[in-house]
Write a protein that holds these residues in place. Structure first.
Motif, short mmCIF file in Angstrom:
data_model
loop_
_atom_site.label_atom_id
_atom_site.label_comp_id
_atom_site.label_asym_id
_atom_site.label_seq_id
_atom_site.Cartn_x
_atom_site.Cartn_y
_atom_site.Cartn_z
N LEU A 1 44.87 33.53 34.89
CA LEU A 1 43.79 34.39 35.38
C LEU A 1 44.32 35.80 35.52
CD1 LEU A 1 42.26 32.10 38.17
CD2 LEU A 1 41.31 32.56 35.90
N TYR A 2 43.61 36.78 34.96
CA TYR A 2 44.08 38.15 35.04
C TYR A 2 42.89 39.10 35.14
CZ TYR A 2 42.98 38.28 30.02
OH TYR A 2 42.34 38.22 28.81
N PHE A 3 43.16 40.25 35.74
CA PHE A 3 42.11 41.25 35.93
C PHE A 3 41.76 41.86 34.58
CE2 PHE A 3 40.25 45.25 37.41
CZ PHE A 3 39.45 44.79 38.44
N PRO A 4 40.47 41.91 34.22
CA PRO A 4 40.10 42.36 32.88
C PRO A 4 40.16 43.88 32.73
CG PRO A 4 38.14 41.86 34.16
CD PRO A 4 39.31 41.47 35.01
N ALA B 1 30.27 41.22 33.21
CA ALA B 1 30.35 39.77 33.08
C ALA B 1 31.80 39.29 33.16
CB ALA B 1 29.72 39.33 31.76
N ALA B 2 32.74 40.06 32.58
CA ALA B 2 34.16 39.68 32.64
C ALA B 2 34.68 39.74 34.07
CB ALA B 2 34.97 40.59 31.73
N LEU B 3 34.25 40.76 34.83
CA LEU B 3 34.69 40.88 36.21
C LEU B 3 34.08 39.78 37.08
CD1 LEU B 3 36.30 42.54 38.24
CD2 LEU B 3 34.29 44.02 38.53
N GLU B 4 32.82 39.49 36.86
CA GLU B 4 32.17 38.42 37.61
C GLU B 4 32.80 37.05 37.29
OE1 GLU B 4 27.59 39.44 38.54
OE2 GLU B 4 28.04 39.30 36.40
N ALA B 5 33.17 36.85 36.03
CA ALA B 5 33.79 35.58 35.64
C ALA B 5 35.11 35.37 36.37
CB ALA B 5 34.00 35.54 34.13
N LEU B 6 35.91 36.45 36.51
CA LEU B 6 37.15 36.34 37.26
C LEU B 6 36.89 36.06 38.72
CD1 LEU B 6 40.24 36.60 37.50
CD2 LEU B 6 39.91 39.06 37.88
N PHE B 7 35.90 36.74 39.30
CA PHE B 7 35.59 36.56 40.72
C PHE B 7 35.15 35.12 40.99
CE2 PHE B 7 33.17 37.14 44.66
CZ PHE B 7 34.04 37.96 45.38
N GLU B 8 34.37 34.56 40.07
CA GLU B 8 33.92 33.17 40.24
C GLU B 8 35.08 32.19 40.04
OE1 GLU B 8 30.69 32.58 37.59
OE2 GLU B 8 29.37 34.02 38.60
#
Length: 253
Positions: free
Chosen positions: A2-5, A61-68
């Motif tokens: 998991l990494y910050f986009p 969407a990429a940031l939300e996917a990481l948060f989820e």
């Protein structure tokens, strides 16, 4: 991993970015009422406050996917600091994080282009190309910019290595800052960067910023977390999104 986009521009953040580091001090009070204070390096905390504006829907969407995926604060992820050099020991290539091929000779305390003595002289005693490189524990698929100051008394070539990408540059007796930017089509959880003379720097963005000296740690944080369990998003229209997030990294030894 998991990494910050990154944003579609290749940047890991937008200005303004606030970064705050706090450390703990241990106080021991004796029965004679004397106090002994010692810094506690095993409990340092770094917090980044990053604001995003005009994000497109794919970036959001990429940031939300990481948060989820992290369930807010619960699960750590790898964060590459957009304000820092990702390499460790940028001016001490004799440290263990640097891997030098056997025929390379490194000489330190050489005058550097910024007025100090942080440069290293790299000599190749063999006929084949020899590498000096460092591996960072960050996704190889991100866009990176490798930069280094280089000079040689004779006109010669050096190669900048970024994963599987190699670029050749001709250097002269004058200090020149060389840059190599790009993105690898690799899903590896680490990536190598090589050769260094002075000011070796890697950033998770498409261009080089001002050189930042590093010591035993670089700007890669494999155990960063979101500070909050809620992410507030403002949408002004299609592909026009904004939000503010807080990322925290706590160091325990």
């Amino acid at each position: 991993m998991l990494y910050f986009p990154q944003l579609s521009s290749g940047a890991a953040g937008q200005f303004p970015i606030q970064k705050k580091r706090t450390a703990r001090t241990i106080v021991n009070q004796s029965v004679q009422d004397y106090e002994v204070k010692l810094a506690d390096p095993g409990a340092a905390t770094t917090v980044w406050q990053i604001s995003f504006a005009e994000m497109n829907d794919q970036e959001l969407a990429a940031l939300e996917a990481l948060f989820e995926a992290t369930e807010g604060r619960l699960t750590p992820f790898t964060f590459v600091d957009p304000t820092d050099n990702l390499l460790a020991w940028s001016e001490e290539q004799n440290q263990a994080v640097w891997q030098a091929d056997p025929l390379l000779t490194l000489t330190g305390n050489i005058a550097d282009p910024l007025g100090g003595t942080g440069a290293f002289q790299v000599s190749n005693a063999g006929l084949a190309t020899q590498l000096l490189q460092q591996s960072i524990a960050a996704p190889a698929s991100l866009e990176y910019c490798l930069s280094v100051y280089a000079r040689s008394d004779q006109s010669t070539q050096v190669w900048l290595v970024q994963g599987s990408q190699t670029n050749a540059y001709t250097i002269s007796p004058e200090w020149t800052r060389l840059t190599s930017a790009g993105q690898q089509s690799s899903e590896n959880d680490s990536i190598n960067f090589g050769v260094a003379l002075f000011g070796m720097q890697v950033e998770a963005q498409p261009a080089a910023s001002l050189y930042k000296q590093t010591a035993e740690t670089g700007g890669v944080y494999p155990n960063a977390r979101f500070r909050d369990d809620v992410m507030t998003i403002t949408t002004l229209g299609p592909n026009r999104n904004s939000c503010e997030i807080n990322i925290i990294n706590v160091e325990y030894l």
